[in-house]
Write a protein that holds these residues in place. Structure first.
Motif, short mmCIF file in Angstrom:
data_model
loop_
_atom_site.label_atom_id
_atom_site.label_comp_id
_atom_site.label_asym_id
_atom_site.label_seq_id
_atom_site.Cartn_x
_atom_site.Cartn_y
_atom_site.Cartn_z
N GLU A 187 0.85 -1.18 0.00
CA GLU A 187 0.00 0.00 0.00
C GLU A 187 0.89 1.24 0.00
O GLU A 187 2.04 1.17 0.45
N CYS A 188 0.38 2.33 -0.52
CA CYS A 188 1.20 3.53 -0.70
C CYS A 188 0.50 4.75 -0.13
O CYS A 188 -0.73 4.82 -0.06
N GLY A 189 1.29 5.72 0.26
CA GLY A 189 0.78 6.98 0.78
C GLY A 189 1.74 8.11 0.46
O GLY A 189 2.80 7.89 -0.13
N ARG A 190 1.40 9.31 0.91
CA ARG A 190 2.23 10.47 0.65
C ARG A 190 2.37 11.27 1.94
O ARG A 190 1.39 11.49 2.67
N LEU A 191 3.59 11.69 2.21
CA LEU A 191 3.92 12.42 3.43
C LEU A 191 4.32 13.84 3.06
O LEU A 191 5.23 14.05 2.25
#
Length: 505
Positions: free
Chosen positions: A58-62
């Motif tokens: 799974e991927c996200g953005r910070l």
């Protein structure tokens, strides 16, 4: 799966935001990181491979400030990936952040590919976290345009001979620096390893972790040591594999070039020991002569966009991993027989977007990390290298461009701290890409650390890479139970590579 935003949009956004940033002194950088919004994970871009079922990625953005001197400045986004731990709650040890090296390597897909090679106990214990460092991949990617002709095919000979060629060589470095300034001027001061280490601490907080557990390979070891210097009390279990030493980047590049000469001589001797297989000569001298003939012919008459620069890049890549030695030798034999240079063509297009971003980020980070060399030093070392060997390999001398850089950092990136917990360092005895001297020089900066040496090995990248039980079991035990070996560990390596059976088309 959502379509990721276009790279050009990210670049334009980066250029627009950083133009407003003030330049503040290094000592103004805050020593703590404000708690960020917790990460929200979802689908990943298509560039991230799918792990085997039942695992998932799974991927996200910070969101982080581009300039950690001023946390209120405009922000950029760091792309993050996560593969959850597969073990029981009792087995969990938190998150393990991984970095593949470079500088310029994308960590977003690396979390998947590296995790697949980790010992089962580590996979069960940790969420494996990858991220694209700032300036790389999907984290506000850097761009240096044509980079002084670096992407021309065929490229100019990277080993100049004579005053005219040397002046042209320096001129190309100046143009590369000008191109980077033209394309990414506002970003140049902010794509340093130190800034990326601060991003890592923001990532730690966003993941809800008290400490950062870290596995860094090659340049990743430098990033890990920088994190330990800035956040010693937030440093957890740290494995630094194929260690970059605490030198200025130009000095490291020069050390690597000398190590590559030693490795190439070993390669010549190995090839000559199997004359019936490779047919390049029955002595190291004869094999070297075949090698020089191929390079000279491509320098005089490039074929299909392949000349001396492309040849040297292929050699540079092959010398770093022994499983690539036989394909290199086969390619030399094939070219000398048929004139077909395709064996020296890179597996991926050198002028593709990933390669262009990698090369840009590599130079920008190196030039942001500390003092630059001088044109006089470059030529002095070039002459010294050519006295060692008339045909050196200079492909890895990326920090030479810093001699003409438009932004000079006020200080060098700090590495290590006596207040950080001891780390576990891993090195191959004859690694030509990050010579073992780097691990020996970095260790005193992380007191109490232990070094695992894979003896009689000639490749770059060791843990969960070489398939060595001694290395992998020792490192996995440290990651899962936190106990360092009581003393340095010496593991028996595989020796020179076996010769694969010849296949003829």
């Amino acid at each position: 799966m959502p379509t990721p935003p276009r790279r050009t949009v990210l670049l334009c956004t980066l250029a627009a935001t950083v133009a407003l940033l003030p330049a503040l002194p290094a000592q103004a950088i805050p020593r703590t990181t404000a708690p960020p919004t917790p990460l929200r994970f979802g689908d990943c871009p298509a560039s991230v491979p799918t792990p085997p079922t039942p695992e998932r990625v799974e991927c996200g953005r910070l969101s982080v400030p581009l300039d950690w001197h001023d946390p209120q400045s405009p922000h950029i986004e760091i792309a993050v990936s996560r593969i959850p731990a597969s073990g029981t709650p009792a087995e969990r040890r938190g998150a393990l952040v991984v970095n593949p090296g470079g500088p310029g390597g994308s960590g977003l897909p690396y979390a998947v590919t590296k995790r697949a090679k980790l010992p089962a106990s580590v996979r069960r214990s940790y969420d494996v976290i990858g991220f694209d460092p700032r300036g790389v991949g999907r984290s506000a990617p850097a761009d240096c345009g044509p980079m002084g002709g670096l992407f021309d095919a065929p490229g100019d000979d990277p080993v100049p001979a004579g005053a005219t060629a040397e002046n042209e060589y320096l001129g190309a470095l100046r143009t590369m620096a000008d191109d980077c300034a033209r394309q990414s001027a506002a970003a140049l001061p902010h794509l340093s390893t130190e800034q990326t280490a601060r991003d890592m601490d923001a990532l730690r907080a966003a993941l809800g972790q008290r400490r950062t557990n870290f596995l860094g390979v090659s340049y990743g070891s430098y990033l890990g040591a920088a994190y330990a210097a800035l956040f010693p009390h937030r440093t957890g279990r740290m494995v630094l594999d194929s260690v970059v030493g605490p030198w200025d980047w130009y000095d490291f590049d020069a050390l690597q070039s000398r190590a590559l000469l030693r490795q190439r001589n070993t390669f010549f001797t190995w090839v000559a020991a199997h004359p019936e297989r490779f047919e390049l000569g029955a002595s190291a001298t004869a094999t070297r002569r075949s090698y020089l003939t191929a390079r000279r012919e491509l320098a005089e008459h490039p074929v299909n966009g392949i000349g001396p620069a492309e040849f040297d890049r292929a050699v540079y890549r092959a010398l770093g991993r022994t499983e690539r030695w036989a394909p290199l030798a086969d390619g030399l034999r094939s070219y000398l027989r048929t004139g077909n240079p395709d064996p020296f063509r890179p597996a991926t297009a050198f002028d593709g977007p990933d390669s262009r971003n990698y090369e840009a980020a590599n130079r920008i980070v190196k030039c942001a990390d500390g003092p630059a060399t001088t044109p006089h030093r470059i030529l002095t070392d070039l002459h010294r290298m050519r006295r060692l060997d008339p045909q050196p390999i200079l492909t890895g001398m990326e920090a030479s461009a810093c001699a003409y850089w438009h932004h000079r950092p006020a200080h060098r990136t700090p590495l290590g701290s006596p207040d950080a917990p001891p780390a576990l360092l891993v090195a191959s005895e004859h690694d030509p890409v990050t010579p073992i001297e780097g691990a020996r020089r970095l260790r005193p900066l992380l007191p109490g650390s232990r070094l695992i040496t894979l003896h009689d090995d000639y490749s770059h990248g060791v843990f969960a890479s070489r398939g060595n039980t001694c290395v992998d079991a020792t490192t996995a035990a440290y990651l899962t139970d936190g106990t360092l070996p009581t003393e340095d560990v010496h593991c028996a390596g595989p020796g020179l590579p076996a010769v694969p059976q010849q296949t003829h088309s």
